[in-house]
Write a protein that holds these residues in place. Structure first.
Motif, PDB file in Angstrom:
ATOM      1  N   LEU A 262       0.832  -1.212   0.000  1.00  0.00           N
ATOM      2  CA  LEU A 262       0.000   0.000   0.000  1.00  0.00           C
ATOM      3  C   LEU A 262       0.863   1.258   0.000  1.00  0.00           C
ATOM      4  CD1 LEU A 262      -2.836  -0.995   2.508  1.00  0.00           C
ATOM      5  CD2 LEU A 262      -3.116  -0.501   0.071  1.00  0.00           C
ATOM      6  N   GLU A 263       1.965   1.214   0.713  1.00  0.00           N
ATOM      7  CA  GLU A 263       2.849   2.375   0.800  1.00  0.00           C
ATOM      8  C   GLU A 263       3.602   2.633  -0.504  1.00  0.00           C
ATOM      9  OE1 GLU A 263       6.782   3.867   3.350  1.00  0.00           O
ATOM     10  OE2 GLU A 263       5.614   2.127   4.029  1.00  0.00           O
ATOM     11  N   ARG A 266       0.512   1.806  -4.322  1.00  0.00           N
ATOM     12  CA  ARG A 266      -0.920   1.998  -4.067  1.00  0.00           C
ATOM     13  C   ARG A 266      -1.762   1.911  -5.332  1.00  0.00           C
ATOM     14  NH1 ARG A 266      -3.975   3.743   0.049  1.00  0.00           N
ATOM     15  NH2 ARG A 266      -2.129   4.151   1.316  1.00  0.00           N
ATOM     16  N   ASP A 267      -1.310   2.491  -6.438  1.00  0.00           N
ATOM     17  CA  ASP A 267      -2.108   2.503  -7.668  1.00  0.00           C
ATOM     18  C   ASP A 267      -1.969   1.214  -8.481  1.00  0.00           C
ATOM     19  OD1 ASP A 267      -2.970   5.061  -7.069  1.00  0.00           O
ATOM     20  OD2 ASP A 267      -1.313   6.008  -8.167  1.00  0.00           O
ATOM     21  N   TYR A 269      -1.264  -1.936  -6.875  1.00  0.00           N
ATOM     22  CA  TYR A 269      -1.457  -3.089  -6.002  1.00  0.00           C
ATOM     23  C   TYR A 269      -2.908  -3.551  -5.959  1.00  0.00           C
ATOM     24  CZ  TYR A 269      -1.778  -5.456  -1.385  1.00  0.00           C
ATOM     25  OH  TYR A 269      -2.031  -6.325  -0.362  1.00  0.00           O
ATOM     26  N   GLN A 271      -5.134  -6.014  -3.783  1.00  0.00           N
ATOM     27  CA  GLN A 271      -5.195  -6.786  -2.543  1.00  0.00           C
ATOM     28  C   GLN A 271      -6.047  -8.047  -2.721  1.00  0.00           C
ATOM     29  OE1 GLN A 271      -6.945  -3.699  -0.053  1.00  0.00           O
ATOM     30  NE2 GLN A 271      -5.238  -3.900   1.384  1.00  0.00           N
TER      31      GLN A 271
END
Length: 378
Positions: A262-263, A266-267, A269, A271
């Motif tokens: 996420l760090e 973010r764009d 990834y 989940q």
């Protein structure tokens, strides 16, 4: 003839039972390491299958198995994942009966033991291991656990030495066993695999951006951060989708990897933290262009087989025996350390390579081939 299986409550045992009972009609008992039937999470109990639910830690488990054996002269005992509890049962039975033993090998039942005694490294980062293991490093682990777990290791060594059959599909794991343990065992090709890959197509519509997947679970030995850090170092992650299945495994690994992804991505990834059924999961795999597995040991074999048959390009760690195994078969597969070092290395497989990989996997891991392995087990 009597067959006795010592199993854990695993999700793939159901398909094993169906296939084993299809080819072997002898009297067969499945002893499951749970206290009682209502504690089962994965195994489905059927009226036509002989089940016994009993904690393997209880001493009277040997008496129950002895009653099943009775006066039977020809007995086979299958150890699904070899641990101390199962080894103790086998050695106590050995004082009463004669039988053949079959170790249905998983992977962790050897690699974790070798790691514990300082004979095999699994982890790239110290935060993957326990506080105790940070203090007791490398060969010192051999001394520490040699004293702490002397009784358990002694019994397991006895079982391995007298073992008749080592059942797995990767002979390099058998070589690793023989390197560290004295054994009389013979290698028998075997795989739990329960899916049919004959209908998998390696020809698919191109994705708008490259779809990658990192590992198959929140496995402690997945070394996710090693893979993801290289994405950052090479600045190759901006135009790709990064799928990371974290929906089962170690909670600490799930949280660490999810936070890191996420760090940093973010764009990109995607989940996967919730359960996916088999159909949904394999649909996801069929869309993958490139897969990375960070394990330094054999792991995730079924996922790798499926991805290769689907036309994915795969990078494995150079010390993972599966890399040698698939290269021996003629599969087009790559080393993470040696072959993933530039943007050009993210180019998907050619159609020719996809076709060849698909044909090799179909020949070696089709339902027909797996059926033959089950037939030849006894």
């Amino acid at each position: 003839m009597l067959n006795i299986h010592l199993v854990n409550d695993e999700k793939f045992i159901n398909s094993f039972i169906l296939r084993f009972n299809k080819f072997h009609k002898e009297r067969t008992y499945y002893f499951i390491d749970v206290l009682e039937r209502k504690a089962l999470k994965h195994i489905d109990i059927h009226d036509n299958v002989l089940f016994k639910c009993k904690s393997f830690a209880q001493m009277n488990i040997v008496d129950e198995i002895s009653e099943c054996i009775g006066l039977e002269l020809k007995v086979n005992i299958f150890i699904h994942f070899l641990d101390y509890k199962k080894a103790r049962i086998v050695e106590e039975l050995r004082s009463k009966f004669k039988f053949k033993t079959y170790w249905i090998f998983y992977g962790a039942d050897l690699y974790n033991r070798l790691y514990k005694y300082g004979n095999y490294e699994l982890y790239d980062k110290n935060n993957n291991i326990s506080f105790l293991e940070k203090i007791v490093k490398g060969k010192l682990r051999n001394i520490f656990y040699g004293i702490k777990d002397f009784k358990e290791e002694y019994i397991i060594k006895k079982t391995i030495k007298k073992l008749d059959n080592f059942c797995f599909w990767n002979p390099y794991d058998f070589e690793l066993l023989k390197k560290h343990y004295n054994t009389n065992a013979m290698f028998k090709p075997f795989i739990y695999d329960s899916f049919d890959i004959s209908n998998i197509t390696y020809i698919k519509e191109p994705n708008s951006r490259l779809v990658t997947i990192v590992n198959h679970s929140a496995s402690l030995s997945g070394n996710h951060i090693t893979i993801l850090s290289k994405f950052i170092d090479l600045k190759l992650y901006r135009n790709i989708q990064i799928i990371i299945p974290l929906n089962y495994g170690v909670k600490r690994v799930m949280n660490e990897v999810d936070s890191f992804a996420l760090e940093n991505f973010r764009d990109q990834y995607t989940q996967i933290l919730e359960f996916l059924n088999k159909k949904e999961y394999y649909k996801l795999l069929r869309n993958v262009d490139i897969a990375f597995f960070g394990h330094r040991r054999q792991e995730a074999g079924a996922n790798i087989i499926y991805l290769l048959a689907s036309g994915a390009k795969i990078f494995l760690r150079k010390d993972n025996s599966l890399l040698r195994f698939f290269l021996d078969l003629g599969v087009k597969i790559y080393s993470f350390e040696e072959d993933f070092n530039a943007k050009e290395d993210l180019k998907p497989l050619s159609l020719i390579d996809k076709k060849r990989n698909n044909e090799i996997l179909l020949y070696n891991f089709s339902d027909k081939t797996v059926d033959q392995m089950f037939k030849n087990l006894l």
